[in-house]
Design a protein around this motif. Sequence first.
Motif, PDB file in Angstrom:
ATOM      1  N   ARG A   1      -1.466   6.981 -10.175  1.00 58.71           N
ATOM      2  CA  ARG A   1      -0.175   7.300  -9.593  1.00 58.71           C
ATOM      3  C   ARG A   1       0.566   8.248 -10.534  1.00 58.71           C
ATOM      4  O   ARG A   1       0.366   8.210 -11.756  1.00 58.71           O
ATOM      5  CB  ARG A   1       0.665   6.037  -9.364  1.00 58.71           C
ATOM      6  CG  ARG A   1       0.133   5.151  -8.236  1.00 58.71           C
ATOM      7  CD  ARG A   1       0.317   5.830  -6.899  1.00 58.71           C
ATOM      8  NE  ARG A   1      -0.142   5.013  -5.778  1.00 58.71           N
ATOM      9  CZ  ARG A   1      -1.315   5.139  -5.199  1.00 58.71           C
ATOM     10  NH1 ARG A   1      -2.177   6.028  -5.671  1.00 58.71           N
ATOM     11  NH2 ARG A   1      -1.656   4.389  -4.176  1.00 58.71           N
TER      12      ARG A   1
ATOM     13  N   TRP B   1       1.542  15.479  -6.576  1.00 54.86           N
ATOM     14  CA  TRP B   1       0.973  14.481  -5.669  1.00 54.86           C
ATOM     15  C   TRP B   1       1.541  14.748  -4.285  1.00 54.86           C
ATOM     16  O   TRP B   1       2.735  14.523  -4.042  1.00 54.86           O
ATOM     17  CB  TRP B   1       1.321  13.075  -6.145  1.00 54.86           C
ATOM     18  CG  TRP B   1       0.378  12.022  -5.657  1.00 54.86           C
ATOM     19  CD1 TRP B   1      -0.964  12.125  -5.565  1.00 54.86           C
ATOM     20  CD2 TRP B   1       0.721  10.705  -5.231  1.00 54.86           C
ATOM     21  NE1 TRP B   1      -1.506  10.960  -5.101  1.00 54.86           N
ATOM     22  CE2 TRP B   1      -0.492  10.063  -4.894  1.00 54.86           C
ATOM     23  CE3 TRP B   1       1.908   9.999  -5.125  1.00 54.86           C
ATOM     24  CZ2 TRP B   1      -0.542   8.751  -4.441  1.00 54.86           C
ATOM     25  CZ3 TRP B   1       1.870   8.694  -4.672  1.00 54.86           C
ATOM     26  CH2 TRP B   1       0.661   8.070  -4.332  1.00 54.86           C
TER      27      TRP B   1
ATOM     28  N   ASP C   1      -7.905  17.217  -5.589  1.00 53.07           N
ATOM     29  CA  ASP C   1      -8.755  16.033  -5.469  1.00 53.07           C
ATOM     30  C   ASP C   1      -8.182  15.151  -4.367  1.00 53.07           C
ATOM     31  O   ASP C   1      -6.975  14.955  -4.284  1.00 53.07           O
ATOM     32  CB  ASP C   1      -8.805  15.268  -6.792  1.00 53.07           C
ATOM     33  CG  ASP C   1      -9.783  14.105  -6.736  1.00 53.07           C
ATOM     34  OD1 ASP C   1     -10.658  14.122  -5.833  1.00 53.07           O
ATOM     35  OD2 ASP C   1      -9.666  13.193  -7.565  1.00 53.07           O
ATOM     36  N   GLY C   2      -9.046  14.601  -3.516  1.00 53.96           N
ATOM     37  CA  GLY C   2      -8.605  13.736  -2.443  1.00 53.96           C
ATOM     38  C   GLY C   2      -9.471  13.912  -1.218  1.00 53.96           C
ATOM     39  O   GLY C   2     -10.500  14.622  -1.253  1.00 53.96           O
TER      40      GLY C   2
ATOM     41  N   GLU D   1      -6.820  10.444  -0.511  1.00 53.33           N
ATOM     42  CA  GLU D   1      -6.670   8.993  -0.599  1.00 53.33           C
ATOM     43  C   GLU D   1      -5.842   8.568   0.617  1.00 53.33           C
ATOM     44  O   GLU D   1      -4.669   8.913   0.718  1.00 53.33           O
ATOM     45  CB  GLU D   1      -5.967   8.583  -1.900  1.00 53.33           C
ATOM     46  CG  GLU D   1      -5.672   7.098  -1.971  1.00 53.33           C
ATOM     47  CD  GLU D   1      -4.760   6.752  -3.129  1.00 53.33           C
ATOM     48  OE1 GLU D   1      -4.100   5.704  -3.067  1.00 53.33           O
ATOM     49  OE2 GLU D   1      -4.678   7.546  -4.088  1.00 53.33           O
ATOM     50  N   ARG D   2      -6.435   7.841   1.492  1.00 52.65           N
ATOM     51  CA  ARG D   2      -5.779   7.516   2.765  1.00 52.65           C
ATOM     52  C   ARG D   2      -4.984   6.214   2.631  1.00 52.65           C
ATOM     53  O   ARG D   2      -5.493   5.192   2.152  1.00 52.65           O
ATOM     54  CB  ARG D   2      -6.810   7.397   3.882  1.00 52.65           C
ATOM     55  CG  ARG D   2      -6.223   7.048   5.245  1.00 52.65           C
ATOM     56  CD  ARG D   2      -7.162   7.483   6.341  1.00 52.65           C
ATOM     57  NE  ARG D   2      -7.287   8.947   6.394  1.00 52.65           N
ATOM     58  CZ  ARG D   2      -8.064   9.587   7.260  1.00 52.65           C
ATOM     59  NH1 ARG D   2      -8.783   8.898   8.137  1.00 52.65           N
ATOM     60  NH2 ARG D   2      -8.122  10.907   7.239  1.00 52.65           N
TER      61      ARG D   2
ATOM     62  N   TRP E   1      -5.819   2.579  -8.927  1.00 50.61           N
ATOM     63  CA  TRP E   1      -5.723   3.983  -8.549  1.00 50.61           C
ATOM     64  C   TRP E   1      -4.605   4.686  -9.293  1.00 50.61           C
ATOM     65  O   TRP E   1      -3.621   4.072  -9.710  1.00 50.61           O
ATOM     66  CB  TRP E   1      -5.546   4.121  -7.039  1.00 50.61           C
ATOM     67  CG  TRP E   1      -4.483   3.237  -6.464  1.00 50.61           C
ATOM     68  CD1 TRP E   1      -3.151   3.418  -6.496  1.00 50.61           C
ATOM     69  CD2 TRP E   1      -4.688   2.001  -5.770  1.00 50.61           C
ATOM     70  NE1 TRP E   1      -2.492   2.410  -5.880  1.00 50.61           N
ATOM     71  CE2 TRP E   1      -3.410   1.511  -5.410  1.00 50.61           C
ATOM     72  CE3 TRP E   1      -5.820   1.267  -5.397  1.00 50.61           C
ATOM     73  CZ2 TRP E   1      -3.248   0.319  -4.714  1.00 50.61           C
ATOM     74  CZ3 TRP E   1      -5.650   0.087  -4.703  1.00 50.61           C
ATOM     75  CH2 TRP E   1      -4.387  -0.371  -4.366  1.00 50.61           C
TER      76      TRP E   1
ATOM     77  N   HIS F   1       0.815  -1.209   0.000  1.00 55.13           N
ATOM     78  CA  HIS F   1       0.000   0.000   0.000  1.00 55.13           C
ATOM     79  C   HIS F   1       0.852   1.264   0.000  1.00 55.13           C
ATOM     80  O   HIS F   1       0.409   2.303  -0.492  1.00 55.13           O
ATOM     81  CB  HIS F   1      -0.930   0.010   1.218  1.00 55.13           C
ATOM     82  CG  HIS F   1      -1.939  -1.092   1.215  1.00 55.13           C
ATOM     83  ND1 HIS F   1      -2.975  -1.143   0.319  1.00 55.13           N
ATOM     84  CD2 HIS F   1      -2.049  -2.204   1.977  1.00 55.13           C
ATOM     85  CE1 HIS F   1      -3.702  -2.231   0.537  1.00 55.13           C
ATOM     86  NE2 HIS F   1      -3.154  -2.891   1.546  1.00 55.13           N
TER      87      HIS F   1
ATOM     88  N   ASP G   1      -2.545  11.065   4.077  1.00 54.77           N
ATOM     89  CA  ASP G   1      -3.662  11.514   3.241  1.00 54.77           C
ATOM     90  C   ASP G   1      -3.087  12.156   1.977  1.00 54.77           C
ATOM     91  O   ASP G   1      -2.475  13.224   2.033  1.00 54.77           O
ATOM     92  CB  ASP G   1      -4.539  12.510   3.996  1.00 54.77           C
ATOM     93  CG  ASP G   1      -5.444  11.818   4.997  1.00 54.77           C
ATOM     94  OD1 ASP G   1      -5.594  10.588   4.898  1.00 54.77           O
ATOM     95  OD2 ASP G   1      -5.995  12.503   5.889  1.00 54.77           O
ATOM     96  N   TYR G   2      -3.282  11.495   0.827  1.00 60.43           N
ATOM     97  CA  TYR G   2      -2.720  11.946  -0.453  1.00 60.43           C
ATOM     98  C   TYR G   2      -3.750  12.787  -1.207  1.00 60.43           C
ATOM     99  O   TYR G   2      -4.964  12.501  -1.188  1.00 60.43           O
ATOM    100  CB  TYR G   2      -2.318  10.744  -1.316  1.00 60.43           C
ATOM    101  CG  TYR G   2      -0.969  10.155  -0.950  1.00 60.43           C
ATOM    102  CD1 TYR G   2       0.195  10.593  -1.570  1.00 60.43           C
ATOM    103  CD2 TYR G   2      -0.874   9.156   0.014  1.00 60.43           C
ATOM    104  CE1 TYR G   2       1.417  10.048  -1.243  1.00 60.43           C
ATOM    105  CE2 TYR G   2       0.350   8.604   0.354  1.00 60.43           C
ATOM    106  CZ  TYR G   2       1.488   9.057  -0.280  1.00 60.43           C
ATOM    107  OH  TYR G   2       2.709   8.519   0.053  1.00 60.43           O
ATOM    108  N   TYR G   3      -3.229  13.833  -1.912  1.00 61.52           N
ATOM    109  CA  TYR G   3      -4.057  14.720  -2.734  1.00 61.52           C
ATOM    110  C   TYR G   3      -3.379  14.938  -4.081  1.00 61.52           C
ATOM    111  O   TYR G   3      -2.136  15.021  -4.166  1.00 61.52           O
ATOM    112  CB  TYR G   3      -4.254  16.084  -2.059  1.00 61.52           C
ATOM    113  CG  TYR G   3      -4.959  16.028  -0.731  1.00 61.52           C
ATOM    114  CD1 TYR G   3      -6.334  16.212  -0.646  1.00 61.52           C
ATOM    115  CD2 TYR G   3      -4.250  15.809   0.441  1.00 61.52           C
ATOM    116  CE1 TYR G   3      -6.991  16.174   0.580  1.00 61.52           C
ATOM    117  CE2 TYR G   3      -4.890  15.769   1.665  1.00 61.52           C
ATOM    118  CZ  TYR G   3      -6.261  15.946   1.736  1.00 61.52           C
ATOM    119  OH  TYR G   3      -6.897  15.909   2.948  1.00 61.52           O
TER     120      TYR G   3
END
Length: 447
Positions: A350, A423, A389-390, A392-393, A348, A327, A410-412
């Motif tokens: 990247r 990113w 946008d986000g 994504e944990r 997802w 992950h 926490d990704y944005y």
Amino acid sequence: MAATHARALVSDLDFRPAEPAADMALLDRLALLALRRWSPIAAVTPSDGIWIDLTGCAHLHGGEEIFCRRLLAFCRRAGFTARVAVADTAGAAHALARFGRDPLSRAEPGATANAIAPLPIVSLRLAPGAISACRRFGLETVADLLPVARGPLARRLGLPAITRLDQALGAIAEPITPREDDEVPRVERRLLEPIGTAEAIEQVMSDLLRDLANLLRERGVGARSLRLTGLRVDGINQIIGIGTARPTRDVPHLLRLLKLRIERIDPGLGVEQFWLAAPHTEPLDAVDLGAVLAGDALMRDPARLVDVIAGRIGPRAVFRARPLESHVPERAVTRSDPMVLPGRWPAWTRPVRLFARPEPLNRVIALMPDQPPRRFEWRGRVHRIVAGDGPERVHGEWWRRDAEMWAVRDYYRVEDEEGGRYWVFRRGDGFAEDTGDLSWWLHGVFA
């Protein structure tokens, strides 16, 4: 001593007939095993031993000392009593292995003279006449020979004795004729006159490759690696090698790869003999070209492009990205063989360029706990965000170490005023302190 004298001293002495031919055959098999498993250069010594050249390959076995201990253990399992010595020269290793104090002797680099000094004169492989002369003059050890001038010593012992001493000390080269593996495809060219130009060497390469391709075709294999050896008139070998991504017998392609290595050949006064061997081969069957000849398909083989690029910048510089089950983004990809197709990538998104290590962001303005940043500073420049946008944990992998037990990222995906897409992530979920320190980091750049 005579057999009757020996039996008189030891009544139950076990006598068996000597078989020199069988002994040499056994040593030859051991040298072939060493050639295939340990070193590309191995040879049988004139007496009851084997030379193994560890130059450039000792690190593959954990170092010289570890390799020697493994070699002794191998000989014990095979039922042999062995002694191993490592030195800068073949003559010194030969002497230490037979006359050293310990079963494992190692002369430090540059200390060959000190290592062989206490050994007896006979350790230098001198002729019986030279050994008798040494005894008459009271010379018992190698240390007695070292301070004596070469001229008087040569008149008393003969020039061959001085040559042996200089070979053991490294003053004179002692080339080793390696044992050749008959199973390795190999072709040879002996020239009438030495050559030294790139054009002449290229022509010899082409001739050798055609001969080798015919030999490989008869065996039904293709070459994965080639080693070209050129013997100069002064007895020094010039060796170059190439590798391929797939087994091949294509002469033009292999010649193109070898031509990239011509500049590494130092012809000196001229090269008079060449050998071309394929140490690594793999089965190569016929290729179905029916669809290509009919025009229904286009033949595209990326292996040739990989070989050319690897020949110019090195094989480690050419690789393919392959996904891993993880992950954490920096652990979810690895390098693999460029000719092996990777597995399925996650669904997802990247970034195209993922940094090996995330870079910190300064002066970040963001609305907690779930909003993307509105402004941040990276590498001395201020970026004002117009879209995001986000989140994504991503949770830490607790089975790796305790520090990741509660770690959260926490990704944005954000875009600044100039159109740059980045990113970024925040450490922590914005509520619990154990999940992170709420610092912001940049992990990748989108195209």
